[in-house]
Design an enzyme around this catalytic site. Sequence first.
Site, short mmCIF file in Angstrom:
data_model
loop_
_atom_site.label_atom_id
_atom_site.label_comp_id
_atom_site.label_asym_id
_atom_site.label_seq_id
_atom_site.Cartn_x
_atom_site.Cartn_y
_atom_site.Cartn_z
N TYR A 167 -8.15 -31.45 13.41
CA TYR A 167 -9.14 -30.78 12.57
C TYR A 167 -8.76 -29.31 12.36
O TYR A 167 -8.73 -28.82 11.23
CB TYR A 167 -10.52 -30.90 13.19
CG TYR A 167 -11.63 -30.33 12.34
CD1 TYR A 167 -12.13 -31.05 11.26
CD2 TYR A 167 -12.18 -29.07 12.60
CE1 TYR A 167 -13.15 -30.55 10.47
CE2 TYR A 167 -13.19 -28.55 11.81
CZ TYR A 167 -13.68 -29.30 10.74
OH TYR A 167 -14.68 -28.78 9.96
N LYS A 171 -7.58 -27.72 8.69
CA LYS A 171 -8.37 -26.68 8.05
C LYS A 171 -7.58 -25.36 7.93
O LYS A 171 -7.72 -24.63 6.95
CB LYS A 171 -9.66 -26.44 8.83
CG LYS A 171 -10.65 -27.61 8.74
CD LYS A 171 -11.14 -27.84 7.33
CE LYS A 171 -12.27 -28.85 7.28
NZ LYS A 171 -12.82 -29.06 5.91
#
Length: 262
Positions: A167, A171
């Site tokens: 994650y 991002k």
Amino acid sequence: MAAQPDSERSVFDVAGRRALITGASQGIGAEIASTLARAGVDLVLSDRDNGKLATHAQDLRENCGVRVATIAADLSDPQTVEGLASAALTAFDGLDILVNNAGIAILEPVRDVRAQNWDAAMAVNLRAPALLAARVGTAMADAGHGGKIINVASTAALTPLAEHYAYCASKAALLMATKVLALELGPRGVRSNAVCPTVVMTELGQKVWGDEAKAAPMLARIPAGHFAVPSDVANAVLFLASAASDMVNGLELTVDGGYTAT
């Protein structure tokens, strides 16, 4: 809805603009859709859950008086992403705003990371918004009226979180993609920026962070003393979608109560 001439518009007025929002059936995406609809923006909403999407779209049509189209799409499939870009651009004869909101989080410690989960996170959190921004951003530039690309990233792109390996990486990469978009499309009138919220108390956020004992260490790092709510993110998106942000390009706008300042 007819747009006012630019000379008569407030810099915060987005009425008559056309936006594509991904991950729009619930949580942050649904709030962004509601906020833009109340401001008079015609919407193309996309998500995997077509049932929730259709219900939300009908509510917005009835309560806000804007045009709303829906397109069900699985963003893990690159061909579907290409199809979504094409369909969204034709729904209302062009787009002025793209909000890449859809994302997934598969939490696991580094020692347990699996290729399947890593690839899934990269596909939805990075590849899909990158492809949509490339296709829609180029179309907005070619149309000659400019546009706004807004990628919903996370403070996890700026500071590491345990068990958020894929994650955080996806991002963070999205932020660099945003900067390249700003560099290449900026001269053609398209502004590209990212919003980086801290924990947002959506229904899912409440389930994960609703426990006071678990939330306490995270809250202690937020000078504002509380987590974000969906409207905090939606209002930031509205600003970046408006002419008030025309000189803002390639920015990482944190919506975190000071979390990244500590």
